[in-house]
Design an enzyme around this catalytic site. Structure first.
Site, PDB file in Angstrom:
ATOM      1  N   THR A   1      -3.932 -28.719  -9.371  1.00  0.00           N
ATOM      2  CA  THR A   1      -2.990 -29.666  -9.091  1.00  0.00           C
ATOM      3  C   THR A   1      -1.770 -28.696  -9.186  1.00  0.00           C
ATOM      4  O   THR A   1      -1.606 -28.084 -10.462  1.00  0.00           O
ATOM      5  CB  THR A   1      -3.178 -30.736  -9.930  1.00  0.00           C
ATOM      6  OG1 THR A   1      -4.047 -31.457  -9.502  1.00  0.00           O
ATOM      7  CG2 THR A   1      -1.681 -31.670  -9.980  1.00  0.00           C
TER       8      THR A   1
ATOM      9  N   ARG B   1     -11.903 -41.697  -3.755  1.00  0.00           N
ATOM     10  CA  ARG B   1     -11.571 -41.431  -5.367  1.00  0.00           C
ATOM     11  C   ARG B   1     -10.195 -41.214  -5.268  1.00  0.00           C
ATOM     12  O   ARG B   1      -9.340 -40.188  -4.567  1.00  0.00           O
ATOM     13  CB  ARG B   1     -12.398 -40.224  -5.893  1.00  0.00           C
ATOM     14  CG  ARG B   1     -12.319 -39.836  -7.183  1.00  0.00           C
ATOM     15  CD  ARG B   1     -11.231 -38.605  -7.227  1.00  0.00           C
ATOM     16  NE  ARG B   1     -11.217 -37.945  -8.656  1.00  0.00           N
ATOM     17  CZ  ARG B   1     -10.370 -37.129  -8.946  1.00  0.00           C
ATOM     18  NH1 ARG B   1      -9.474 -36.723  -8.242  1.00  0.00           N
ATOM     19  NH2 ARG B   1     -10.421 -36.644 -10.252  1.00  0.00           N
TER      20      ARG B   1
ATOM     21  N   GLY C   1      -7.474 -39.621  -8.404  1.00  0.00           N
ATOM     22  CA  GLY C   1      -7.461 -39.129  -9.781  1.00  0.00           C
ATOM     23  C   GLY C   1      -6.360 -39.307 -10.684  1.00  0.00           C
ATOM     24  O   GLY C   1      -5.610 -40.522 -10.327  1.00  0.00           O
ATOM     25  N   ASP C   2      -5.921 -38.705 -11.546  1.00  0.00           N
ATOM     26  CA  ASP C   2      -4.792 -38.876 -12.367  1.00  0.00           C
ATOM     27  C   ASP C   2      -3.543 -38.557 -11.667  1.00  0.00           C
ATOM     28  O   ASP C   2      -2.611 -39.056 -12.138  1.00  0.00           O
ATOM     29  CB  ASP C   2      -5.193 -37.924 -13.730  1.00  0.00           C
ATOM     30  CG  ASP C   2      -5.252 -36.676 -13.574  1.00  0.00           C
ATOM     31  OD1 ASP C   2      -5.695 -36.194 -12.376  1.00  0.00           O
ATOM     32  OD2 ASP C   2      -4.271 -35.795 -14.320  1.00  0.00           O
TER      33      ASP C   2
ATOM     34  N   THR D   1      -3.444 -31.273 -15.587  1.00  0.00           N
ATOM     35  CA  THR D   1      -4.304 -30.741 -14.412  1.00  0.00           C
ATOM     36  C   THR D   1      -5.733 -30.591 -15.129  1.00  0.00           C
ATOM     37  O   THR D   1      -5.756 -30.757 -16.282  1.00  0.00           O
ATOM     38  CB  THR D   1      -3.769 -29.290 -14.149  1.00  0.00           C
ATOM     39  OG1 THR D   1      -4.705 -28.847 -13.037  1.00  0.00           O
ATOM     40  CG2 THR D   1      -3.720 -28.154 -15.206  1.00  0.00           C
ATOM     41  N   GLY D   2      -6.652 -30.677 -14.243  1.00  0.00           N
ATOM     42  CA  GLY D   2      -7.823 -30.790 -14.498  1.00  0.00           C
ATOM     43  C   GLY D   2      -8.648 -32.016 -14.310  1.00  0.00           C
ATOM     44  O   GLY D   2      -8.198 -32.564 -13.378  1.00  0.00           O
TER      45      GLY D   2
ATOM     46  N   GLY E   1      -9.388 -35.559 -13.691  1.00  0.00           N
ATOM     47  CA  GLY E   1      -8.562 -36.436 -13.596  1.00  0.00           C
ATOM     48  C   GLY E   1      -8.668 -37.664 -14.407  1.00  0.00           C
ATOM     49  O   GLY E   1      -8.275 -38.459 -15.095  1.00  0.00           O
TER      50      GLY E   1
HETATM   51  N1  ASP Z   1      -6.124 -33.656 -11.843  1.00  0.00           N
HETATM   52  C1  ASP Z   1      -6.712 -33.738 -10.395  1.00  0.00           C
HETATM   53  C2  ASP Z   1      -7.460 -34.731 -10.109  1.00  0.00           C
HETATM   54  O1  ASP Z   1      -8.211 -34.875 -11.087  1.00  0.00           O
HETATM   55  C3  ASP Z   1      -7.509 -32.140 -10.261  1.00  0.00           C
HETATM   56  C4  ASP Z   1      -6.500 -31.065 -10.443  1.00  0.00           C
HETATM   57  O2  ASP Z   1      -5.890 -31.061 -11.455  1.00  0.00           O
HETATM   58  O3  ASP Z   1      -6.446 -30.237  -9.501  1.00  0.00           O
HETATM   59  O4  ASP Z   1      -7.531 -35.057  -9.073  1.00  0.00           O
END
Ligand code: ASP
Length: 339
Positions: A193, A221, A223-224, A244-245, A247
């Site tokens: 992200t 879905r 995410g965060d 990031t990571g 979510g």
């Molecule tokens: N945080 C994002 C999600 O879970 C993914 C990402 O950081 O790429 O959608």
């Protein structure tokens, strides 16, 4: 402290600031920042930080906007539009990896120094969800629009539907379909992200976040990243944070809002990010997500201190200020990615 003592102290700090390479930001350091001294990273204002390598060209564009006198929000939008429009970036906008049905679905949000915010989730066919999020903030009575409603709103604003699934992404999806096993590869399939935070020359903070989300997610879905308080949060009195990571882990723990609260309580951006990662780790011990859990935060505060921290190694972010130019910074981490 008497006004006179405050004045003398401020004057003294001012001269220290002028005589060091840190310049203006040092003048404005509060007592906690001074006490932390060299253990923390501090930049000069304006300062921009963005997640991952694609933060470099994004920062470059945002910096250009700030230099032209544009607002923080305009700079954020212009900056993150670079990876959104880049077909080689497989985790944001055009070229993003699709969900398990082969659909590219996008999430984004933006927030300004007056706590105005806008967000879109589960948006399909629109290359620049950050711009739609900005219009949700500016032109509607709401914070968040989702799916079909977000698309209708975008179309009413003149956005056009485009096919966002590139050949590269479709190929990767078809390959994934052969085994169809949802187990995101750490630092490959559940990250990237782009989150960008900036503090302008006047000390006003803004932020944005945009993503195609986790590759091969279930259709629908979210995410965060489009959730204010999870993927992004700021309080102009304190600072800003973004995630990031994975979510799901960030939503479960109200990640970015907590990082800002920890800074309000006196932690540096790095310390606040670290404490939040520790908390996520503790909450996910024995959880099915732990096997592939990666999460990282970036944060900056009102004094121009900034930092990042991730659960597993491999997370980095781009930093841009006058003094240091645009450069990559490795985040500290709790464990090596193999653990
Ligand atoms: N945080 C994002 C999600 O879970 C993914 C990402 O950081 O790429 O959608």
């Amino acid at each position: 402290m008497s006004n006179r003592r405050k004045f003398i102290k401020k004057a003294a700090l001012g001269s220290i600031g002028l005589s060091t390479a840190y310049g203006m930001a040092q003048d404005l350091r509060d007592e906690k920042t001074q006490a932390r001294g060299k253990s923390e990273l501090i930049g000069t204002k304006p300062l921009i930080i963005s997640t991952w390598n694609h933060g470099m060209p994004a920062n470059e564009m945002a910096w250009k906007y700030l230099q032209e006198g544009k607002s923080g929000i305009e700079a954020i939008e212009a900056g993150v539009k670079i990876p959104e429009g880049d077909p080689e970036v497989t985790t944001v906008g055009y070229g993003g990896f699709p969900d398990r049905e082969g659909k590219v679905t996008l999430d984004a949000c933006i927030m300004d120094h007056q706590s105005n915010c806008g967000s879109v989730s589960f948006l399909q066919g629109i290359k620049h969800p950050i711009s739609v999020a900005k219009m949700v903030m500016q032109d509607t009575p709401h914070v968040m629009l989702s799916g079909e409603g977000a698309l209708q709103f975008a179309l009413s604003k003149g956005f056009v539907v485009e096919d966002l699934l590139t050949d590269k992404a479709e190929k990767a999806w078809r390959k994934w379909m052969e085994a169809s096993k949802y187990k995101p590869v750490i630092n490959i399939e559940n990250h990237d992200t782009i989150s960008m935070l900036l503090i302008d020359k006047d000390g006003n903070i803004s932020g944005g976040c945009t993503t195609s989300g986790a590759a091969w997610k279930m259709h629908g879905r979210v995410g965060d990243s489009p959730i204010i308080g999870a993927g992004l949060f700021l309080d102009n009195e304190v600072g800003a944070a973004a995630a990031t990571g994975l979510g799901e882990a960030v939503i479960r723990t109200a990640g970015s809002a907590m990082v800002v609260e920890l800074m309000r309580q006196g932690k540096s951006p790095r310390e606040a990010c670290k404490e939040m990662v520790e908390r996520i780790y503790a909450k996910h011990k024995g959880h099915r997500d732990m096997e592939y859990l990666q999460v990282g935060f970036i944060a900056l505060n009102k004094n121009g201190e900034y930092g990042g921290y991730s659960l597993r190694s491999g997370f980095n972010y781009a930093v841009h200020d006058q003094q240091g130019g645009n450069r990559m910074q490795d985040a500290e981490f709790k464990m090596a990615w193999e653990d």
